[in-house]
Design a protein around this motif. Structure first.
Motif, short mmCIF file in Angstrom:
data_model
loop_
_atom_site.label_atom_id
_atom_site.label_comp_id
_atom_site.label_asym_id
_atom_site.label_seq_id
_atom_site.Cartn_x
_atom_site.Cartn_y
_atom_site.Cartn_z
N CYS A 171 4.95 -1.61 17.60
CA CYS A 171 4.14 -0.51 17.39
C CYS A 171 3.21 -0.19 19.14
O CYS A 171 3.19 1.69 19.19
CB CYS A 171 2.92 -1.44 16.74
SG CYS A 171 2.97 -2.19 15.12
N TRP B 24 1.73 3.26 17.90
CA TRP B 24 1.70 2.60 16.03
C TRP B 24 -0.50 1.62 16.54
O TRP B 24 -0.20 1.04 17.45
CB TRP B 24 2.17 1.94 15.66
CG TRP B 24 2.90 3.21 14.70
CD1 TRP B 24 3.27 4.39 14.70
CD2 TRP B 24 4.18 2.93 13.99
NE1 TRP B 24 3.75 5.35 13.94
CE2 TRP B 24 4.37 3.74 14.23
CE3 TRP B 24 5.17 2.09 13.77
CZ2 TRP B 24 5.96 3.85 13.68
CZ3 TRP B 24 5.71 1.95 13.34
CH2 TRP B 24 6.71 3.16 13.16
N ASP B 25 -1.23 1.85 16.19
CA ASP B 25 -2.21 0.90 16.31
C ASP B 25 -1.82 -0.86 16.17
O ASP B 25 -1.09 -0.84 15.11
CB ASP B 25 -3.38 0.97 14.90
CG ASP B 25 -4.34 -0.19 14.98
OD1 ASP B 25 -4.86 -0.45 16.63
OD2 ASP B 25 -4.73 -0.96 14.38
N THR B 26 -2.39 -1.65 17.35
CA THR B 26 -2.04 -2.72 17.00
C THR B 26 -2.74 -3.86 16.14
O THR B 26 -2.63 -4.64 15.86
CB THR B 26 -1.36 -3.37 18.65
OG1 THR B 26 -2.41 -2.96 19.25
CG2 THR B 26 -0.32 -2.61 19.11
N TYR C 65 -1.63 -4.26 12.36
CA TYR C 65 -0.10 -4.52 11.99
C TYR C 65 0.33 -5.02 10.90
O TYR C 65 1.46 -4.64 10.21
CB TYR C 65 1.15 -4.48 13.43
CG TYR C 65 1.07 -5.50 13.58
CD1 TYR C 65 1.67 -6.96 13.62
CD2 TYR C 65 -0.21 -6.05 14.24
CE1 TYR C 65 1.40 -8.49 13.70
CE2 TYR C 65 -0.53 -7.89 15.24
CZ TYR C 65 0.84 -8.77 14.33
OH TYR C 65 0.60 -10.08 14.48
N HIS D 4 0.52 -0.01 7.32
CA HIS D 4 0.54 0.12 8.01
C HIS D 4 2.57 0.88 8.50
O HIS D 4 2.95 0.75 7.47
CB HIS D 4 0.96 -0.57 9.08
CG HIS D 4 0.82 -0.50 10.61
ND1 HIS D 4 2.16 -0.74 11.26
CD2 HIS D 4 -0.19 -0.81 11.88
CE1 HIS D 4 1.83 -0.28 13.11
NE2 HIS D 4 0.34 -0.35 13.13
N LEU E 141 4.55 0.86 9.90
CA LEU E 141 5.25 -0.30 10.73
C LEU E 141 5.78 -1.16 9.17
O LEU E 141 7.39 -1.01 9.24
CB LEU E 141 5.31 -1.23 10.87
CG LEU E 141 6.28 -3.03 11.73
CD1 LEU E 141 7.99 -1.75 12.92
CD2 LEU E 141 5.33 -3.07 12.64
#
Length: 316
Positions: free
Chosen positions: A139, A144-146, A149, A154, A156
């Protein structure tokens, strides 16, 4: 699998076993190979592949210890904690970012030492902290937003689902995706799909080039650093130290292994009894010609005084 004590059968564990090649063809089976099983932690090598596919592993300079711990259900020993911390640090994160939940270290001496120190377990100590650190690193690399997650929506987790579907040869829409114990999605696929997935992981066969390359890198990290995948006294570590297999067990008595010869084996003990996994897995591997030095297809049962009182004996 039967538990004997004093010459009598005291308990019975039933299960299913399937051996497949990388094409998904069934080579051997006991029980229904098409009945779904939750992969649980056996999915971790697949869940770690975005580290390689995204370029994060190279960009962050991750070593084999860090890649292996991203596939781990680790004991919480110092080597494991150091690798998780290093993975997070290279991603510019701290352990406060981990959302893997809290439980004492799996290795009893480590858990006892932690309790004596007065320190409470943290997410870092949990067996899934390496997997979560790896997900967070992807992420961070991707921007990407952690904080979200763990959510199936999401990007991921959508990517991981695609990888699991491809590795196991199952349509993504046909994979139930509830939450695992650590809070990220887990996946239900036919036991045959898990066996085929590990045959592909072990060989790279039947995979697109980039996924085959990622499989090779993940496999080699696990095999070259087997201690990082589990730890002291654990089956996965012992098997990878003593054989050419790539191995990953999961909760509720799931076991999977892949051989460079081209086959994968998957095992599920129906009642989730973890005590039955080691003797069943060792016996199955012996039948496949992958005998494990120092391991036998039965387990001695001892009482609180250390005296042998029974045996777990596989019947297949």
């Amino acid at each position: 699998m039967v538990l004997t004590r004093g010459g009598l059968v005291e308990g019975v564990h039933r299960g299913r076993l399937v051996v497949c090649d990388a094409s998904g063809a069934i080579l051997e089976a006991a029980g229904d190979p098409e009945f779904p099983v939750y992969l649980r932690s056996s999915a971790k090598p697949f869940q770690a592949m975005p580290l390689v596919l995204s370029g994060a592993a190279d960009a962050l300079g991750l070593g084999e210890e860090e890649l292996a711990v991203a596939c781990a259900s680790h004991n919480g020993e110092q080597e494991h904690l150091a690798a998780v911390r290093s993975l997070l640090r290279k991603a510019g994160l701290t352990e406060e970012a981990l959302q893997s939940g809290v439980h004492p270290p799996l290795h009893a001496p480590v858990a006892e030492e932690l309790a004596r120190s007065g320190e409470r377990p943290r997410p870092l100590h949990g067996n899934c902290s390496g997997k979560h650190a790896g997900m967070l690193a992807v992420c961070a690399h991707q921007g990407w937003d952690t904080g979200s997650y763990r959510e199936l929506t999401h990007p991921l987790q959508r990517w991981v689902l695609e990888i699991v579907a491809r590795m196991c040869g199952v349509e993504r829409e046909n994979i139930p995706v509830p939450r695992d114990g650590c809070g990220v999605p887990t996946f239900a696929v036919p036991l045959r799909g898990l066996a085929a997935g590990f045959a592909r992981l072990a060989t790279g066969r039947e995979l697109p080039d980039r996924l085959a390359e990622a499989s090779l890198r993940i496999r080699e990290a696990m095999r070259s650093r087997p201690f990082m995948v589990a730890g002291t006294g654990r089956l996965d570590t012992a098997l990878m130290q003593k054989t050419e297999l790539v191995v990953k067990s999961g909760a509720e008595a799931v076991f999977a292994a892949g051989s460079p010869e081209g086959w994968g084996v998957a095992l599920k003990i129906s009642d989730g009894a973890s005590r039955a996994v080691r003797p069943a897995a060792v016996a199955a591997l012996g039948r496949l010609g992958a005998g494990v030095p120092g391991e036998r297809g039965l387990s001695e049962v001892r009482n609180l005084h250390g005296e042998p009182v029974g045996r777990l004996i596989p019947l297949v």
